[in-house]
Write an enzyme that holds these catalytic residues in place. Structure first.
Site, PDB file in Angstrom:
ATOM      1  N   ASP A 156      48.101  25.379  46.559  1.00  0.00           N
ATOM      2  CA  ASP A 156      49.379  25.337  47.264  1.00  0.00           C
ATOM      3  C   ASP A 156      50.528  25.316  46.268  1.00  0.00           C
ATOM      4  O   ASP A 156      50.384  24.850  45.134  1.00  0.00           O
ATOM      5  CB  ASP A 156      49.464  24.091  48.152  1.00  0.00           C
ATOM      6  CG  ASP A 156      48.408  24.065  49.236  1.00  0.00           C
ATOM      7  OD1 ASP A 156      47.953  25.146  49.638  1.00  0.00           O
ATOM      8  OD2 ASP A 156      48.039  22.947  49.670  1.00  0.00           O
ATOM      9  N   LYS A 157      51.676  25.772  46.705  1.00  0.00           N
ATOM     10  CA  LYS A 157      52.861  25.800  45.844  1.00  0.00           C
ATOM     11  C   LYS A 157      53.090  24.459  45.162  1.00  0.00           C
ATOM     12  O   LYS A 157      53.346  24.394  43.952  1.00  0.00           O
ATOM     13  CB  LYS A 157      54.090  26.187  46.673  1.00  0.00           C
ATOM     14  CG  LYS A 157      55.409  26.088  45.911  1.00  0.00           C
ATOM     15  CD  LYS A 157      56.600  26.282  46.843  1.00  0.00           C
ATOM     16  CE  LYS A 157      57.909  26.043  46.097  1.00  0.00           C
ATOM     17  NZ  LYS A 157      59.081  26.114  47.007  1.00  0.00           N
TER      18      LYS A 157
END
Length: 329
Positions: A156-157
């Site tokens: 995930d970012k």
């Protein structure tokens, strides 16, 4: 393992009465699957649009119904070249690199590949900017493969840590097979809100029925997801845990800790809640992301057969939060 169709070879099939014949694109996907090859529906639709799928010798339409007994000739075309733009200005922490793959220690805040809302400034843009990925190619089984060459798994970012990227198609497929067989060593560390317990969570995993940004274990149908949770340290109102992945579903650790452990990750705005404790709330706000880090990555090198093992230290932002929790515990 299914292979991608050879773009230089035309395959011929006969549509049977038991095949899905209401749409040509669906039929071709199914015929390819039965033959031991596979292609995404988006790729098949592109082939049809380019006149590379014939029905009884004539170009077909994706939406056309097909009669039983019809002859279907399929001539695949190479995957679309990547549309991601090189950007050498994006800094990368390279942990390991050879002619076949690269291991990156991704910082929080860096998106892995271009997607809606993130057309540039991603890890893929950075990798293309430093060269050596000309042979990575787009995954023909991935409808968005032209935007993520060499990507075999994602973080995930706002999750930091270790990520492996393939530099050629052969390595990409070999790594995909290892991930599919769960033959990849992966350990994450997380700071969670509450008193976590040693546990193994084995659930179904699917998209949330009303919130399309979220995933959930509360589904009747979904993919199997397994996370093993080990307590590393009690930190008062929080716990430092290690999570070992046996499967790698989107948001898997975040969902399991929040829904099954009842201990959401500190700072997780999507699956957690604002902590009631003011000091915890202040720490979560100062962190500005979920306290989740991919600490360990290990796998057998697809080309050499040697076992590779990498460890990434907890990044400074999470370390500051952990130390502050220790002082108040």
């Amino acid at each position: 393992m299914r292979r991608a169709p050879d773009p230089l070879v035309t395959s011929s099939f006969e549509a049977s009465a038991t095949d899905p014949r209401d749409r040509l694109d669906k039929l071709v996907v199914r015929l390819l699957e039965k033959s031991g090859t596979a292609a995404s529906r988006a790729a098949v639709q592109r082939w049809i649009e380019h006149g590379r799928v014939l029905v009884d010798g004539k170009p077909g339409r994706a939406s056309m119904a097909v009669a039983a007994g019809a002859r279907i000739d399929v001539t695949p075309e190479p995957p679309e070249p990547t549309r991601a733009e090189p950007d050498a200005s994006i800094p990368l922490a390279v942990v390991y690199e050879d002619a076949h793959l690269v291991v990156i220690d991704k910082p929080a805040g860096l998106v892995v590949h271009p997607a809606k809302g993130h057309a540039s400034g991603t890890l893929v843009n950075a990798l293309l900017g430093r060269g050596g990925f000309e042979r990575a190619g787009a995954d023909p089984l991935d409808p968005e493969g032209h935007l993520r060459p060499g990507i075999v798994h994602r973080l995930d970012k706002d999750t930091s840590g270790l990520l492996v990227v393939a530099k050629d198609a052969e390595t990409r497929e070999a790594l995909k097979a290892r991930f599919a067989k769960h033959d990849i060593e992966r350990e994450y560390v997380a700071v969670v809100v509450g008193e976590a317990k040693e546990a193994t969570f084995e659930t179904l995993h699917g998209r949330h029925p009303t919130d399309r940004l979220r995933f959930t274990t509360h589904v009747q149908e979904g993919k199997r997801a397994v996370t093993r949770v080990h307590v590393l340290e009690r930190l008062g109102l929080s716990t430092l845990v290690a999570c070992h992945l046996e499967t790698g579903r989107t948001h898997q650790i975040r969902v399991h800790l929040a829904e099954r452990g009842k201990t959401p990750i500190l700072g997780d705005a999507l699956y957690g809640k604002t902590p009631r404790d003011p000091e915890l709330r202040t720490l979560a706000e100062s962190l500005g992301r979920q306290a989740l880090h991919a600490r360990v990555l290990g796998f057998e090198h697809p080309a050499t057969g040697s076992r590779l093992h990498f460890e990434s230290p907890i990044p400074a932002d999470m370390a500051r939060v952990i130390e502050a929790l220790r002082l108040r515990a």
